[in-house]
Design a protein around this motif. Structure first.
Motif, PDB file in Angstrom:
ATOM      1  N   GLY A  91      42.407  44.856  35.778  1.00  0.00           N
ATOM      2  CA  GLY A  91      41.182  45.657  35.863  1.00  0.00           C
ATOM      3  C   GLY A  91      40.389  45.617  34.564  1.00  0.00           C
ATOM      4  O   GLY A  91      40.106  44.544  34.034  1.00  0.00           O
ATOM      5  N   ARG A  92      40.076  46.796  34.020  1.00  0.00           N
ATOM      6  CA  ARG A  92      39.234  46.820  32.813  1.00  0.00           C
ATOM      7  C   ARG A  92      39.990  46.327  31.571  1.00  0.00           C
ATOM      8  O   ARG A  92      39.398  46.128  30.523  1.00  0.00           O
ATOM      9  N   HIS A  93      41.311  46.127  31.714  1.00  0.00           N
ATOM     10  CA  HIS A  93      42.075  45.552  30.601  1.00  0.00           C
ATOM     11  C   HIS A  93      42.239  44.035  30.765  1.00  0.00           C
ATOM     12  O   HIS A  93      42.905  43.394  29.970  1.00  0.00           O
ATOM     13  N   GLY A  94      41.682  43.499  31.841  1.00  0.00           N
ATOM     14  CA  GLY A  94      41.949  42.103  32.186  1.00  0.00           C
ATOM     15  C   GLY A  94      40.815  41.149  31.836  1.00  0.00           C
ATOM     16  O   GLY A  94      39.748  41.555  31.375  1.00  0.00           O
ATOM     17  N   ASN A  95      41.064  39.880  32.098  1.00  0.00           N
ATOM     18  CA  ASN A  95      40.120  38.839  31.710  1.00  0.00           C
ATOM     19  C   ASN A  95      38.872  38.762  32.571  1.00  0.00           C
ATOM     20  O   ASN A  95      37.932  38.062  32.215  1.00  0.00           O
ATOM     21  N   ILE A  96      38.879  39.493  33.687  1.00  0.00           N
ATOM     22  CA  ILE A  96      37.653  39.489  34.497  1.00  0.00           C
ATOM     23  C   ILE A  96      36.522  40.112  33.677  1.00  0.00           C
ATOM     24  O   ILE A  96      35.350  39.824  33.891  1.00  0.00           O
ATOM     25  N   GLN A  97      36.883  40.930  32.695  1.00  0.00           N
ATOM     26  CA  GLN A  97      35.892  41.517  31.785  1.00  0.00           C
ATOM     27  C   GLN A  97      35.120  40.428  31.046  1.00  0.00           C
ATOM     28  O   GLN A  97      33.973  40.613  30.658  1.00  0.00           O
ATOM     29  N   ASN A  98      35.787  39.282  30.818  1.00  0.00           N
ATOM     30  CA  ASN A  98      35.124  38.169  30.134  1.00  0.00           C
ATOM     31  C   ASN A  98      34.477  37.209  31.124  1.00  0.00           C
ATOM     32  O   ASN A  98      33.925  36.192  30.732  1.00  0.00           O
ATOM     33  N   GLY A  99      34.640  37.511  32.407  1.00  0.00           N
ATOM     34  CA  GLY A  99      34.136  36.586  33.428  1.00  0.00           C
ATOM     35  C   GLY A  99      35.074  35.404  33.613  1.00  0.00           C
ATOM     36  O   GLY A  99      34.681  34.382  34.179  1.00  0.00           O
ATOM     37  N   TRP A 100      36.317  35.531  33.177  1.00  0.00           N
ATOM     38  CA  TRP A 100      37.258  34.413  33.292  1.00  0.00           C
ATOM     39  C   TRP A 100      38.069  34.536  34.560  1.00  0.00           C
ATOM     40  O   TRP A 100      38.499  35.628  34.931  1.00  0.00           O
ATOM     41  N   ALA A 101      38.313  33.377  35.191  1.00  0.00           N
ATOM     42  CA  ALA A 101      39.064  33.362  36.440  1.00  0.00           C
ATOM     43  C   ALA A 101      40.491  33.836  36.223  1.00  0.00           C
ATOM     44  O   ALA A 101      41.047  33.704  35.140  1.00  0.00           O
ATOM     45  N   TRP A 102      41.110  34.369  37.278  1.00  0.00           N
ATOM     46  CA  TRP A 102      42.514  34.768  37.190  1.00  0.00           C
ATOM     47  C   TRP A 102      43.394  33.535  37.248  1.00  0.00           C
ATOM     48  O   TRP A 102      44.345  33.396  36.504  1.00  0.00           O
ATOM     49  N   TYR A 103      43.035  32.617  38.147  1.00  0.00           N
ATOM     50  CA  TYR A 103      43.822  31.384  38.287  1.00  0.00           C
ATOM     51  C   TYR A 103      43.060  30.209  37.683  1.00  0.00           C
ATOM     52  O   TYR A 103      41.984  29.873  38.144  1.00  0.00           O
ATOM     53  N   THR A 104      43.614  29.614  36.646  1.00  0.00           N
ATOM     54  CA  THR A 104      42.877  28.576  35.926  1.00  0.00           C
ATOM     55  C   THR A 104      43.767  27.381  35.677  1.00  0.00           C
ATOM     56  O   THR A 104      44.027  27.010  34.536  1.00  0.00           O
ATOM     57  N   GLY A 105      44.260  26.811  36.763  1.00  0.00           N
ATOM     58  CA  GLY A 105      45.167  25.673  36.645  1.00  0.00           C
ATOM     59  C   GLY A 105      44.510  24.479  35.979  1.00  0.00           C
ATOM     60  O   GLY A 105      43.343  24.203  36.203  1.00  0.00           O
ATOM     61  N   ILE A 106      45.273  23.809  35.131  1.00  0.00           N
ATOM     62  CA  ILE A 106      44.758  22.577  34.509  1.00  0.00           C
ATOM     63  C   ILE A 106      45.742  21.436  34.722  1.00  0.00           C
ATOM     64  O   ILE A 106      46.873  21.670  35.096  1.00  0.00           O
ATOM     65  N   GLY A 162      35.659  30.914  42.219  1.00  0.00           N
ATOM     66  CA  GLY A 162      36.188  29.718  41.558  1.00  0.00           C
ATOM     67  C   GLY A 162      37.688  29.601  41.707  1.00  0.00           C
ATOM     68  O   GLY A 162      38.222  28.494  41.772  1.00  0.00           O
ATOM     69  N   ASP A 163      38.381  30.720  41.774  1.00  0.00           N
ATOM     70  CA  ASP A 163      39.834  30.689  41.916  1.00  0.00           C
ATOM     71  C   ASP A 163      40.256  29.925  43.172  1.00  0.00           C
ATOM     72  O   ASP A 163      41.256  29.218  43.169  1.00  0.00           O
ATOM     73  N   ASN A 164      39.490  30.130  44.254  1.00  0.00           N
ATOM     74  CA  ASN A 164      39.917  29.574  45.536  1.00  0.00           C
ATOM     75  C   ASN A 164      40.102  28.072  45.454  1.00  0.00           C
ATOM     76  O   ASN A 164      41.109  27.530  45.879  1.00  0.00           O
ATOM     77  N   LEU A 165      39.102  27.412  44.867  1.00  0.00           N
ATOM     78  CA  LEU A 165      39.133  25.965  44.787  1.00  0.00           C
ATOM     79  C   LEU A 165      40.280  25.479  43.911  1.00  0.00           C
ATOM     80  O   LEU A 165      41.056  24.612  44.312  1.00  0.00           O
ATOM     81  N   THR A 166      40.409  26.052  42.708  1.00  0.00           N
ATOM     82  CA  THR A 166      41.459  25.567  41.804  1.00  0.00           C
ATOM     83  C   THR A 166      42.841  25.851  42.376  1.00  0.00           C
ATOM     84  O   THR A 166      43.732  25.030  42.316  1.00  0.00           O
ATOM     85  N   TYR A 167      43.003  27.017  42.946  1.00  0.00           N
ATOM     86  CA  TYR A 167      44.309  27.406  43.487  1.00  0.00           C
ATOM     87  C   TYR A 167      44.724  26.468  44.613  1.00  0.00           C
ATOM     88  O   TYR A 167      45.802  25.888  44.601  1.00  0.00           O
ATOM     89  N   VAL A 168      43.814  26.274  45.563  1.00  0.00           N
ATOM     90  CA  VAL A 168      44.145  25.435  46.718  1.00  0.00           C
ATOM     91  C   VAL A 168      44.370  23.991  46.276  1.00  0.00           C
ATOM     92  O   VAL A 168      45.348  23.352  46.667  1.00  0.00           O
ATOM     93  N   ALA A 169      43.482  23.491  45.388  1.00  0.00           N
ATOM     94  CA  ALA A 169      43.617  22.108  44.939  1.00  0.00           C
ATOM     95  C   ALA A 169      44.921  21.919  44.178  1.00  0.00           C
ATOM     96  O   ALA A 169      45.687  20.980  44.437  1.00  0.00           O
ATOM     97  N   HIS A 170      45.174  22.831  43.285  1.00  0.00           N
ATOM     98  CA  HIS A 170      46.368  22.754  42.445  1.00  0.00           C
ATOM     99  C   HIS A 170      47.630  22.803  43.286  1.00  0.00           C
ATOM    100  O   HIS A 170      48.539  22.007  43.145  1.00  0.00           O
ATOM    101  N   ARG A 171      47.672  23.774  44.171  1.00  0.00           N
ATOM    102  CA  ARG A 171      48.887  24.008  44.940  1.00  0.00           C
ATOM    103  C   ARG A 171      49.104  22.912  45.986  1.00  0.00           C
ATOM    104  O   ARG A 171      50.203  22.716  46.464  1.00  0.00           O
ATOM    105  N   THR A 172      48.015  22.177  46.329  1.00  0.00           N
ATOM    106  CA  THR A 172      48.167  21.071  47.260  1.00  0.00           C
ATOM    107  C   THR A 172      48.586  19.812  46.512  1.00  0.00           C
ATOM    108  O   THR A 172      49.473  19.085  46.932  1.00  0.00           O
ATOM    109  N   PRO A 213      50.852  32.457  49.859  1.00  0.00           N
ATOM    110  CA  PRO A 213      49.803  32.241  50.831  1.00  0.00           C
ATOM    111  C   PRO A 213      49.003  31.016  50.420  1.00  0.00           C
ATOM    112  O   PRO A 213      49.139  30.530  49.306  1.00  0.00           O
ATOM    113  N   LYS A 214      48.186  30.523  51.344  1.00  0.00           N
ATOM    114  CA  LYS A 214      47.390  29.334  51.061  1.00  0.00           C
ATOM    115  C   LYS A 214      46.216  29.664  50.148  1.00  0.00           C
ATOM    116  O   LYS A 214      45.580  28.782  49.620  1.00  0.00           O
ATOM    117  N   LEU A 215      45.903  30.917  50.020  1.00  0.00           N
ATOM    118  CA  LEU A 215      44.753  31.319  49.220  1.00  0.00           C
ATOM    119  C   LEU A 215      45.194  32.195  48.067  1.00  0.00           C
ATOM    120  O   LEU A 215      46.219  32.871  48.165  1.00  0.00           O
TER     121      LEU A 215
END
Ligand SMILES: Nc1nc2c(c(=O)[nH]1)N[C@H]1C(S)=C(S)[C@@H](COP(=O)(O)O)O[C@H]1N2
Ligand SMILES: [Mo]
Length: 251
Positions: A236-251, A42-52, A29-31
């Protein structure tokens, strides 16, 4: 007439692009799958920018031997000591046996669920890459990673058409996931070697993920299990959202 011809040509170009990337693009999907989650805007911007900007599977830069730097060990550096869970106990046991009993199940949306030992993985085609790791804490380091492309392992298990995400469970009780485009990227590997040696405990022994187009924390250490999922799962509670980190973090 002129307009019509232009449109026709444009259609041909689009059709051509579609046939090349059709398989993957149809699934994407586009999002990002985190769209709509306030904490994850924050994911939305990096994902869309990266994938474009990087529509294909473009490679990250690879470095020379002489560029390799010292490499700090960050986060969990030994689940056998730090994890007060059954997983921690299991890890300590495996460590005692030099990981000869370690097994990596690959299950979920696959045609034939598989379990790989370390030597099974080492028998598969390998890839070595010298890449830069970027940690959210602000440091970077360059290391040489050897492993089997994740795509090879997924091919062996046979992705079902419903497969959309690859979910990783770790011995320090963590869960994270990537989508198929990152999973099938040629530089996404299950690494068992670092700088020409077996992967050290501190860096994720016996096998860690390297996802080179993402921030360092997506390269999960201490792999315990891989699940191919048809639905988004950020752990979920085992994931990085616990640290406030984005799921998608393209560089
Ligand atoms: N299982 C697991 N994987 C992990 C972590 C962790 O704590 N546990 N830390 C992450 C972070 S924040 C970074 S920067 C890198 C650090 O890898 P290194 O210890 O090899 O430098 O691993 C990532 N993968
Ligand atoms: Mo990190």
């Amino acid at each position: 007439m002129e307009t019509k011809r232009l449109i026709t040509r444009r259609r041909a170009v689009i059709a051509g692009m579609a046939s090349v990337g059709g398989f993957l693009l149809a699934k994407y999907p586009k999002l990002p799958p985190t769209y709509g989650n306030l904490l994850r805007m924050g994911d939305n911007l990096t994902y869309v920018a990266h994938r474009t900007l990087l529509p294909g599977q473009s490679l990250v830069r690879e470095y020379a031997e002489s560029d390799i730097t010292s490499f700090p060990a960050v986060g969990t550096t030994n689940p056998g000591v730090t994890e007060k869970t059954d997983l921690g106990d299991q890890y300590r046991e495996l460590q005692r046996g030099a990981f000869s009993d370690w097994r990596l199940p690959v299950e979920g949306r696959v045609a034939s669920p598989r379990t790989f030992s370390l030597s099974d993985l080492k028998r598969l085609p390998s890839r070595t890459q010298i890449t830069r790791h970027t940690c959210e804490e602000g440091w970077t380091a360059i290391g040489r990673w050897t492993g089997v492309p994740l795509s090879v392992v997924l091919d062996a298990a046979g992705l079902l058409p419903s497969a959309r995400f690859i979910v990783f469970h770790t011995y320090d009780d963590g869960i994270d996931s990537i989508d198929l485009l990152d999973a099938l990227h040629p530089q996404t590997i299950l690494a068992y070697g670092m700088n020409g040696r077996d992967l050290p405990i501190a860096h994720g022994a016996p096998v860690r993920l390297r996802v080179e187009r993402q921030m360092g924390y997506k390269s999960v250490k201490y792999l315990q299990r891989i699940v191919v999922a048809d639905e988004f799962d950020d752990g979920g509670r085992h994931g990085n959202i616990q640290n406030g980190w984005a799921w998608y973090t393209g560089i």
